[in-house]
Design a protein around this motif. Structure first.
Motif, short mmCIF file in Angstrom:
data_model
loop_
_atom_site.label_atom_id
_atom_site.label_comp_id
_atom_site.label_asym_id
_atom_site.label_seq_id
_atom_site.Cartn_x
_atom_site.Cartn_y
_atom_site.Cartn_z
N PRO A 193 -40.39 -11.73 29.73
CA PRO A 193 -41.13 -12.84 29.72
C PRO A 193 -40.76 -14.43 31.26
CG PRO A 193 -39.94 -13.93 28.15
CD PRO A 193 -39.63 -11.68 28.05
N PRO A 194 -41.67 -14.40 32.23
CA PRO A 194 -41.15 -15.92 32.54
C PRO A 194 -39.93 -16.91 32.07
CG PRO A 194 -43.50 -15.88 32.64
CD PRO A 194 -43.29 -14.96 30.82
N ALA A 195 -38.93 -16.40 32.91
CA ALA A 195 -38.30 -17.92 32.34
C ALA A 195 -37.23 -16.56 31.57
CB ALA A 195 -38.42 -18.71 32.27
N ASP A 208 -38.96 -26.77 31.45
CA ASP A 208 -38.93 -27.43 32.03
C ASP A 208 -38.68 -27.00 33.90
OD1 ASP A 208 -37.63 -28.64 29.85
OD2 ASP A 208 -35.79 -27.35 29.58
N MET A 209 -38.67 -25.97 34.07
CA MET A 209 -39.19 -25.60 35.38
C MET A 209 -40.30 -24.97 35.72
SD MET A 209 -34.90 -24.05 34.46
CE MET A 209 -35.01 -23.90 36.47
N ARG A 210 -41.05 -24.90 35.41
CA ARG A 210 -42.07 -23.40 35.82
C ARG A 210 -43.11 -24.62 36.06
NH1 ARG A 210 -40.18 -18.50 35.97
NH2 ARG A 210 -38.53 -17.92 36.50
N HIS A 211 -44.21 -24.22 36.55
CA HIS A 211 -45.94 -24.27 36.52
C HIS A 211 -45.95 -24.44 35.38
CE1 HIS A 211 -49.86 -24.18 37.76
NE2 HIS A 211 -49.63 -24.51 38.73
N PRO A 212 -46.82 -25.08 35.14
CA PRO A 212 -47.75 -25.06 33.58
C PRO A 212 -48.69 -23.62 33.23
CG PRO A 212 -47.83 -27.50 34.42
CD PRO A 212 -47.07 -26.56 36.24
N GLY A 213 -48.92 -23.69 34.78
CA GLY A 213 -49.97 -22.85 33.92
C GLY A 213 -49.29 -20.71 33.11
N MET A 214 -48.19 -21.42 33.71
CA MET A 214 -46.80 -19.77 33.13
C MET A 214 -47.31 -20.04 31.48
SD MET A 214 -46.58 -18.29 35.92
CE MET A 214 -45.45 -16.95 35.66
N ASP A 215 -47.50 -20.81 31.09
CA ASP A 215 -47.25 -20.44 29.44
C ASP A 215 -47.66 -19.91 29.40
OD1 ASP A 215 -46.39 -22.37 27.45
OD2 ASP A 215 -48.21 -22.34 26.85
N ALA A 216 -49.26 -19.92 29.71
CA ALA A 216 -50.44 -18.90 29.45
C ALA A 216 -49.71 -17.01 29.16
CB ALA A 216 -51.19 -18.96 30.13
N VAL A 217 -49.01 -17.40 30.07
CA VAL A 217 -48.46 -16.07 30.86
C VAL A 217 -47.11 -15.11 28.93
CG1 VAL A 217 -46.66 -14.06 32.11
CG2 VAL A 217 -48.73 -15.90 33.00
N VAL A 218 -46.20 -16.85 29.36
CA VAL A 218 -45.89 -16.33 28.00
C VAL A 218 -46.71 -16.13 26.81
CG1 VAL A 218 -43.93 -17.55 26.78
CG2 VAL A 218 -43.93 -17.90 28.86
N THR A 219 -47.23 -16.82 26.39
CA THR A 219 -48.50 -16.03 25.38
C THR A 219 -48.87 -14.99 25.53
OG1 THR A 219 -48.62 -19.05 24.18
CG2 THR A 219 -50.34 -17.21 23.88
N ARG A 220 -48.97 -14.63 26.56
CA ARG A 220 -49.73 -12.82 27.06
C ARG A 220 -48.37 -12.02 26.70
NH1 ARG A 220 -52.35 -14.14 31.51
NH2 ARG A 220 -50.61 -12.49 32.68
N TYR A 248 -46.24 -12.82 24.35
CA TYR A 248 -45.69 -12.50 23.68
C TYR A 248 -46.83 -11.87 22.55
CZ TYR A 248 -40.84 -14.63 24.09
OH TYR A 248 -39.76 -14.64 24.16
N ARG A 249 -48.02 -12.13 23.18
CA ARG A 249 -49.16 -11.24 21.83
C ARG A 249 -48.84 -9.59 22.08
NH1 ARG A 249 -53.55 -13.97 23.86
NH2 ARG A 249 -53.00 -15.58 22.62
N HIS A 250 -48.35 -9.17 23.26
CA HIS A 250 -48.39 -7.83 23.70
C HIS A 250 -47.28 -6.93 22.78
CE1 HIS A 250 -48.10 -4.17 25.55
NE2 HIS A 250 -47.12 -5.02 26.04
N MET A 291 -44.99 -7.18 33.01
CA MET A 291 -46.18 -7.02 32.05
C MET A 291 -46.56 -5.47 32.51
SD MET A 291 -48.43 -9.24 28.98
CE MET A 291 -48.37 -10.40 30.28
N PRO A 292 -45.57 -4.85 32.93
CA PRO A 292 -46.39 -3.42 33.66
C PRO A 292 -47.36 -2.86 32.38
CG PRO A 292 -44.13 -2.48 32.76
CD PRO A 292 -44.42 -4.57 32.50
#
Length: 146
Positions: A8-10, A113-125, A127-129, A81-82
């Protein structure tokens, strides 16, 4: 050898590579490519759509070229996420898939703390995967001092 570093990001993918790659190795990291293509003062994680598009094209070209040399140098490639198609391609080239995941709570805190707020959706995706059975070697390694 080809090392495909996912997570995931970060999560610490860049740190994992920095701890292993040598100066003569090839490192393909979209964040590093984006920084190389932007001017002074650009944010470390730039999400400008135009810059991202150019950086992705440069990344694809770098992957195509680097895969020709995995028998003579180590290639470290970050691919968060290949898809199955990309994973099959990497495996055809003898790629070793490495997943860096220090845990969802820590990743979400780092993103806040450190990333663009939009990255939270990538984290969710991500972990779901992975909860549905994505690639498995997961390391709880500590990464850089955030």
């Amino acid at each position: 050898m080809l090392f495909v570093v996912t997570g995931p990001p970060a999560a610490g993918k860049s740190s994992w590579i920095e701890a292993r790659a040598r100066a003569r190795d090839i490192v393909i990291d979209l964040d590093r490519i984006t920084r190389a293509l932007t001017g002074p003062g650009a944010p470390q994680w730039n999400h400008n759509p135009t810059v991202t598009r150019v950086a992705l094209r440069a990344r694809y070209a770098a992957i195509d070229e680097a895969l020709k040399y995995t028998d003579t140098v180590d290639v470290y490639l970050i691919h968060t996420m290949p898809s199955p198609k990309w994973l099959a391609r990497y495996r055809r080239h003898g790629g070793k898939i490495i997943t860096v995941d220090p845990g969802e709570a820590l990743v979400r805190q780092r993103v806040r703390d450190m990333r663009h707020p939009g990255m939270d959706a990538v984290v969710t995706r991500w972990y779901r995967h992975h909860r549905r059975g994505g690639s498995r070697p997961v390391t709880g390694q500590a990464s850089r001092a955030w």
